[in-house]
Scaffold this motif. Structure first.
Motif, mmCIF file in Angstrom:
data_model
loop_
_atom_site.group_PDB
_atom_site.id
_atom_site.type_symbol
_atom_site.label_atom_id
_atom_site.label_comp_id
_atom_site.label_asym_id
_atom_site.label_seq_id
_atom_site.Cartn_x
_atom_site.Cartn_y
_atom_site.Cartn_z
ATOM 1 N N THR A 39 3.869 -7.351 -13.820
ATOM 2 C CA THR A 39 5.186 -7.783 -14.324
ATOM 3 C C THR A 39 5.443 -9.251 -13.966
ATOM 4 O OG1 THR A 39 6.301 -6.949 -12.354
ATOM 5 C CG2 THR A 39 6.146 -5.454 -14.231
ATOM 6 N N PHE A 76 11.525 1.260 -19.429
ATOM 7 C CA PHE A 76 12.012 0.808 -20.742
ATOM 8 C C PHE A 76 12.900 1.884 -21.382
ATOM 9 C CE2 PHE A 76 8.408 -2.286 -20.640
ATOM 10 C CZ PHE A 76 9.149 -3.429 -20.910
ATOM 11 N N PRO A 96 11.004 -4.047 -16.058
ATOM 12 C CA PRO A 96 11.419 -3.733 -17.438
ATOM 13 C C PRO A 96 12.934 -3.564 -17.574
ATOM 14 C CG PRO A 96 9.468 -2.466 -16.861
ATOM 15 C CD PRO A 96 9.936 -3.118 -15.600
ATOM 16 N N ALA A 106 5.913 -0.394 -23.702
ATOM 17 C CA ALA A 106 5.371 -0.930 -22.437
ATOM 18 C C ALA A 106 4.016 -1.584 -22.674
ATOM 19 C CB ALA A 106 5.249 0.193 -21.401
ATOM 20 N N TYR A 139 5.890 4.276 -24.312
ATOM 21 C CA TYR A 139 4.514 3.853 -23.991
ATOM 22 C C TYR A 139 4.121 2.709 -24.920
ATOM 23 C CZ TYR A 139 2.903 7.615 -20.804
ATOM 24 O OH TYR A 139 2.675 8.440 -19.728
ATOM 25 N N ALA A 188 6.390 2.046 -15.989
ATOM 26 C CA ALA A 188 6.952 0.958 -16.798
ATOM 27 C C ALA A 188 7.568 1.512 -18.091
ATOM 28 C CB ALA A 188 5.864 -0.068 -17.118
ATOM 29 N N ALA A 189 6.868 2.450 -18.738
ATOM 30 C CA ALA A 189 7.385 3.022 -19.989
ATOM 31 C C ALA A 189 8.712 3.726 -19.728
ATOM 32 C CB ALA A 189 6.360 3.995 -20.575
#
Ligand SMILES: Cc1cc2nc3c(=O)[nH]c(=O)nc-3n(C[C@H](O)[C@H](O)[C@H](O)COP(=O)(O)OP(=O)(O)OC[C@H]3O[C@@H](n4cnc5c(N)ncnc54)[C@H](O)[C@@H]3O)c2cc1C
Ligand code: SF4
Length: 551
Positions: free
Chosen positions: A224, A538, A19, A139, A136, A534-535
């Motif tokens: 990903t 970001f 990300p 993502a 969230y 992942a969130a």
């Protein structure tokens, strides 16, 4: 050889690294991603169980790249491949199962909500769920998540529905809904990092059943490798360098991160200078890289003046039980039992907080229901057992016959794993991997309260299984941990005396160094953590883009 400098060098291309590459590339910055593993294409993801479970297609071999593992600081180290996730472009997100949960508001305020626990290093997060929630959403949209939000007492607030509708499920899911209803518990649809419909040029899931531990040849699993990396490369600003193993991060005279020294695909040493360096190698491997990056300025390892890098390692507390349905006995009354649908996708979170203070700490967890994995090698190993429990000859044949006449429903418990002073990562200078780099050494000393909560959750799950009226229920374990979920080795926080990273995941001691895998998490939560990693990435990327644009 020293390469031309770039704006950002990211180490690792999995849930944390990718990300960052996407957002920084989109913002117009020049990014290099160094990834130690190969860049597999969908055609490489074949249904070959020997390749997937016995070779080093995903995981390193323990004699080439071991982790060391010991029980307590007086234990003896053993070599293992535990605590590795896939080494390839996309990292562990390539062979994950894709159970994608969010944390809950209480996870961000565990210490202030539930109180201190003696013998545990419990800390609140420096941000709230409300600040985190938009990432969230982001993502889930970028990776592609299928699900259905159902109200329940511990439901986390959401701004809207999931980007994709839920996947189709096996009829047993309705049975789980029914028995949970009888007990006044909430049977929830488990969200998945798998796309149920074509999405952003990707094909929908074909329900092949080989998800966890395999790659997806459809590109439907939201690793990903299938989602964020192709989008990052499409910006034209991101260069991906597979088979490049980062060895150390070098610093300049001011103590700023200057470059990454790595071994390229031919084993030749290269140096990549960058204005900003982002580390995302998994919580264990990132700690290893920082601890191996020593200099006169940072003799104990990069960003480790506090001695905290590698401390507060957390996995996820884990328990499991299985219910066996004999097909020949049950098929008349339950003809749907043999339906081929691979997914169950049901979870229970009624015990995310424990009902009372019985165990001294009120954090509970999540139960996730699924069919056992269809890989025949996993099944055979389970049937044969090992050590004193091992069987062969007639007994093994009988077990195999019974297995062929069975459908086995299991649940997994994900519970809090309390950080303790005795659970940490160090490096062992005397033990080197095939690259000649000292390996990560893990010392484990679990907190007893973790086990009490996991047992409680396993017992609740078994109540559900019993009401489904199977032929047999087997308790697999109540005192385990799953090392594929890793957190905590570079905690973020407000105070440099108790954390490695600030609230934007920037090292307190090195202003142009970021760490964005699960290392940042001060508590592990009671759900699998990949969506959270992942969130967060970001989130960190959005702050970094803002800072870099300001100059
Ligand atoms: C079989 C399996 C099933 C799983 N199922 C789920 C699930 O259902 N739900 C869930 O939430 N999680 C699941 N996980 C966990 C998930 O894979 C991890 O949480 C996630 O991948 C962690 O993200 P990360 O960025 O920390 O590491 P990764 O995604 O693993 O990325 C790290 C990357 O860094 C690379 N790297 C490491 N060291 C170096 C170095 N020195 N130089 C260059 N590159 C380096 C690695 O090769 C790797 O590609 C599963 C894991 C496994 C193994
Ligand atoms: S097609 Fe569906 S079931 Fe098969 S690996 Fe891909 S996501 Fe998993």
């Amino acid at each position: 050889m020293t390469k031309d400098a770039v704006d950002i060098c990211i180490i690792g291309s999995g849930a944390g690294g990718a990300p960052m590459a996407l957002e920084l590339g989109r913002a117009g910055f020049k990014v290099v991603v160094l990834e130690k593993g190969a860049h597999y294409k969908p055609k490489d993801f074949v249904h070959d169980e020997i390749l997937n479970s016995r070779r080093n297609f995903f995981m390193p071999l323990p004699w080439e790249e071991p982790h060391l593992w010991r029980q307590g600081s007086s234990g003896r180290y053993e070599r293992t491949n535990s605590a590795w996730t896939a080494n390839c472009v996309g990292g562990g997100t390539v062979h994950m199962s894709g159970y994608f949960y969010r944390l809950k508001p209480v996870d961000f305020r565990l210490r202030s909500t539930l109180g201190e626990v003696k013998g545990a290093n419990l800390a609140d997060w420096p941000i709230s769920y409300e600040e985190f929630a938009p990432f969230y959403d982001k993502a889930e949209a970028e990776l592609g998540v299928s699900g259905e939000a159902r109200p329940h007492p511990f439901a986390e607030p959401r701004s809207g529905p999931y980007p994709l509708p839920p996947l189709d499920v096996h009829p047993i899911a309705k049975e789980i809904d029914r028995v949970c209803g009888e007990m006044k518990w909430n049977s929830l649809t488990t969200a998945r990092g798998i796309i149920s419909k074509p999405y952003r040029g990707r094909s929908a899931c074909s329900y092949c059943a080989l998800c966890g531990s395999y790659g997806c040849e459809m590109g439907a699993k939201s690793g990903t490798n299938a989602s964020v990396i192709p989008a990052a490369l499409a910006t034209g600003n991101v260069e991906l360098r597979p088979k490049c193993m980062a060895r150390s991060i070098e610093v300049d005279k001011e103590g700023r991160a200057r470059s990454v020294v790595y071994l390229d695909a031919d084993g030749v040493e290269q140096e990549q200078p960058a204005k900003v360096i982002v580390v995302s190698c998994t919580a264990v491997e990132s700690a290893r890289l920082l601890l191996n990056s020593t200099s006169s300025r940072f003799p104990k390892g990069l960003a480790n003046g506090s001695g905290l890098v590698g401390r507060n390692l957390m996995f996820s507390s884990f328990g499991e039980s299985r219910a066996t349905f004999r097909i020949s006995k049950q098929k008349a009354s339950r003809p749907w039992l043999t339906a081929p649908d691979p997914f169950v996708n049901r979870s229970i979170q009624d015990f995310y907080l424990m009902p009372d203070e019985r165990f001294g700490f009120r954090k509970g967890g999540t139960l996730g229901f699924m069919w056992t994995h269809p890989n025949p090698i996993f099944a055979a190993v389970g049937l044969a057992g090992s050590g004193k429990e091992g069987v062969f000859g007639k007994e093994l044949k009988d077990r195999m016959r019974a297995y062929r006449d069975s459908r086995i429903l299991q649940f997994e418990v994900y519970g809090e794993f309390l950080a303790t002073p005795g659970t940490y990562v160090t490096v062992e200078p005397g033990v080197k991997d095939k690259y000649g780099i000292p390996v990560a050494a893990i010392t484990m000393d679990r907190h007893p309260k973790d086990f009490a909560a996991t047992r409680f959750l396993v017992e609740r799950g078994e109540e559900v299984l019993a009401r489904l009226d199977p032929d047999d229920i087997e308790r697999v374990g109540v005192a385990g941990e799953t090392t594929i979920l890793q957190h905590g080795t570079c905690r973020f926080g407000k105070d440099p005396a108790t954390s490695v990273l600030d609230k934007d995941c920037r090292a307190h001691e090195v202003p142009n160094l970021y760490v964005v895998d699960g290392s940042f998490m001060p508590s592990a939560g009671s759900v699998p953590s990949t969506l959270t990693i992942a969130a967060n990435s970001f989130r960190v990327a959005s702050q970094l883009v803002r800072k870099l644009k300001k100059g």
